[in-house]
Design a protein around this motif. Structure first.
Motif, PDB file in Angstrom:
ATOM      1  N   ALA A  98       0.831  -1.207   0.000  1.00 44.30           N
ATOM      2  CA  ALA A  98       0.000   0.000   0.000  1.00 44.30           C
ATOM      3  C   ALA A  98       0.865   1.257   0.000  1.00 44.30           C
ATOM      4  O   ALA A  98       0.481   2.276  -0.577  1.00 44.30           O
ATOM      5  CB  ALA A  98      -0.924   0.008   1.213  1.00 44.30           C
ATOM      6  N   PHE A  99       2.032   1.202   0.621  1.00 39.65           N
ATOM      7  CA  PHE A  99       2.925   2.359   0.704  1.00 39.65           C
ATOM      8  C   PHE A  99       3.623   2.653  -0.619  1.00 39.65           C
ATOM      9  O   PHE A  99       3.810   3.829  -0.977  1.00 39.65           O
ATOM     10  CB  PHE A  99       3.984   2.107   1.793  1.00 39.65           C
ATOM     11  N   ALA A 100       4.011   1.622  -1.338  1.00 37.01           N
ATOM     12  CA  ALA A 100       4.844   1.791  -2.538  1.00 37.01           C
ATOM     13  C   ALA A 100       4.239   2.731  -3.586  1.00 37.01           C
ATOM     14  O   ALA A 100       4.942   3.623  -4.080  1.00 37.01           O
ATOM     15  CB  ALA A 100       5.179   0.435  -3.137  1.00 37.01           C
ATOM     16  N   PRO A 101       2.949   2.608  -3.966  1.00 36.53           N
ATOM     17  CA  PRO A 101       2.424   3.536  -4.970  1.00 36.53           C
ATOM     18  C   PRO A 101       2.396   4.993  -4.484  1.00 36.53           C
ATOM     19  O   PRO A 101       2.716   5.910  -5.247  1.00 36.53           O
ATOM     20  CB  PRO A 101       1.008   3.047  -5.243  1.00 36.53           C
ATOM     21  N   PHE A 102       2.019   5.198  -3.232  1.00 40.28           N
ATOM     22  CA  PHE A 102       2.022   6.552  -2.672  1.00 40.28           C
ATOM     23  C   PHE A 102       3.433   7.139  -2.731  1.00 40.28           C
ATOM     24  O   PHE A 102       3.639   8.274  -3.169  1.00 40.28           O
ATOM     25  CB  PHE A 102       1.549   6.556  -1.218  1.00 40.28           C
ATOM     26  N   ALA A 103       4.406   6.371  -2.270  1.00 45.25           N
ATOM     27  CA  ALA A 103       5.783   6.856  -2.226  1.00 45.25           C
ATOM     28  C   ALA A 103       6.317   7.123  -3.624  1.00 45.25           C
ATOM     29  O   ALA A 103       7.018   8.118  -3.837  1.00 45.25           O
ATOM     30  CB  ALA A 103       6.665   5.838  -1.508  1.00 45.25           C
ATOM     31  N   TYR A 104       5.996   6.271  -4.581  1.00 47.17           N
ATOM     32  CA  TYR A 104       6.492   6.470  -5.938  1.00 47.17           C
ATOM     33  C   TYR A 104       5.940   7.755  -6.552  1.00 47.17           C
ATOM     34  O   TYR A 104       6.675   8.559  -7.110  1.00 47.17           O
ATOM     35  CB  TYR A 104       6.138   5.273  -6.812  1.00 47.17           C
ATOM     36  N   VAL A 105       4.633   7.941  -6.434  1.00 45.13           N
ATOM     37  CA  VAL A 105       4.010   9.135  -7.014  1.00 45.13           C
ATOM     38  C   VAL A 105       4.529  10.396  -6.337  1.00 45.13           C
ATOM     39  O   VAL A 105       4.875  11.377  -7.000  1.00 45.13           O
ATOM     40  CB  VAL A 105       2.465   9.046  -6.917  1.00 45.13           C
ATOM     41  N   ILE A 106       4.615  10.382  -5.029  1.00 47.68           N
ATOM     42  CA  ILE A 106       5.051  11.574  -4.301  1.00 47.68           C
ATOM     43  C   ILE A 106       6.532  11.862  -4.521  1.00 47.68           C
ATOM     44  O   ILE A 106       6.935  13.010  -4.644  1.00 47.68           O
ATOM     45  CB  ILE A 106       4.699  11.440  -2.813  1.00 47.68           C
ATOM     46  N   SER A 107       7.347  10.826  -4.629  1.00 49.27           N
ATOM     47  CA  SER A 107       8.781  11.059  -4.831  1.00 49.27           C
ATOM     48  C   SER A 107       9.082  11.597  -6.223  1.00 49.27           C
ATOM     49  O   SER A 107      10.107  12.245  -6.426  1.00 49.27           O
ATOM     50  CB  SER A 107       9.572   9.776  -4.598  1.00 49.27           C
ATOM     51  N   HIS A 108       8.221  11.357  -7.181  1.00 51.99           N
ATOM     52  CA  HIS A 108       8.433  11.851  -8.537  1.00 51.99           C
ATOM     53  C   HIS A 108       7.611  13.099  -8.838  1.00 51.99           C
ATOM     54  O   HIS A 108       7.554  13.546  -9.974  1.00 51.99           O
ATOM     55  CB  HIS A 108       8.106  10.752  -9.552  1.00 51.99           C
TER      56      HIS A 108
END
Length: 188
Positions: free
Chosen positions: A151-161
């Motif tokens: 659940a964390f990975a998509p949030f982190a990917y979008v926010i980091s980019h």
């Protein structure tokens, strides 16, 4: 020149908090792996701790943990304590780790998620909510860890980019905006 817009950051964090609350209450209970469920409060705390850290992440950790405690049958204050402590440890540097090192941020979050999930489920075993340590580790902690990281990975990917504010979802900067950076920037 970067302009710090606190109101925009507050709105973005509030939007993320509402989204995580909705996912925690409406979606997470319906997706299970063993006896484990995704902990969206932990996802919210991980994002805020890795983005801004400091006092803001500690406050978000306490509030998210309290909301989690009120929405479950566990002891009130346990997740609030764990998320407050976890957000303090992860956010102690008060910098944007997601933009600096995405893989390192995932590793840090995985360690945070393992520590919080294990401590929470062992505490639930001590108050009589679980039957054995095998149930705690293999049927609750590990599935919760896997679902929470997923659940964390998509949030982190979008926010980091993302560009702009901490949680802005506008995409990559334009070519003219990138041209003002270093002369060694690679346009990949």
């Amino acid at each position: 020149m970067q302009v710090k817009d606190n109101n925009r950051n507050r709105r973005d964090f509030a939007l993320l908090a509402v989204l995580c609350l909705f996912l925690q209450v409406a979606i997470a209970p319906n997706i299970a792996l063993g006896n484990g469920r995704a902990n969206m409060a932990l996802v919210f705390v991980g994002i805020t701790s890795l983005l801004v850290g400091g006092q803001i992440s500690v406050l978000c950790g306490f509030i998210a943990g309290l909301v989690f405690d009120l929405s479950t049958t566990g002891p009130i204050g346990l997740m609030a304590f764990l998320l407050t402590l976890g957000s303090f440890v992860v956010g102690i540097e008060a910098r944007n780790r997601l933009a600096d090192d995405f893989r390192g941020s995932l590793t840090i979050f995985a360690i945070l998620a393992l520590a919080v999930s294990l401590a929470y489920h062992v505490s639930m075993f001590l108050v009589g909510e679980a039957t054995s340590l095998i149930d705690v580790v293999f049927l609750r902690t590990i599935p919760t860890l896997v679902l929470t990281i997923l659940a964390f990975a998509p949030f982190a990917y979008v926010i980091s980019h993302a560009t702009g504010s901490a949680l802005s979802l506008k995409g990559k900067p334009s070519k003219s905006a990138r041209s003002h950076g270093s002369r060694y920037d690679l346009d990949i």
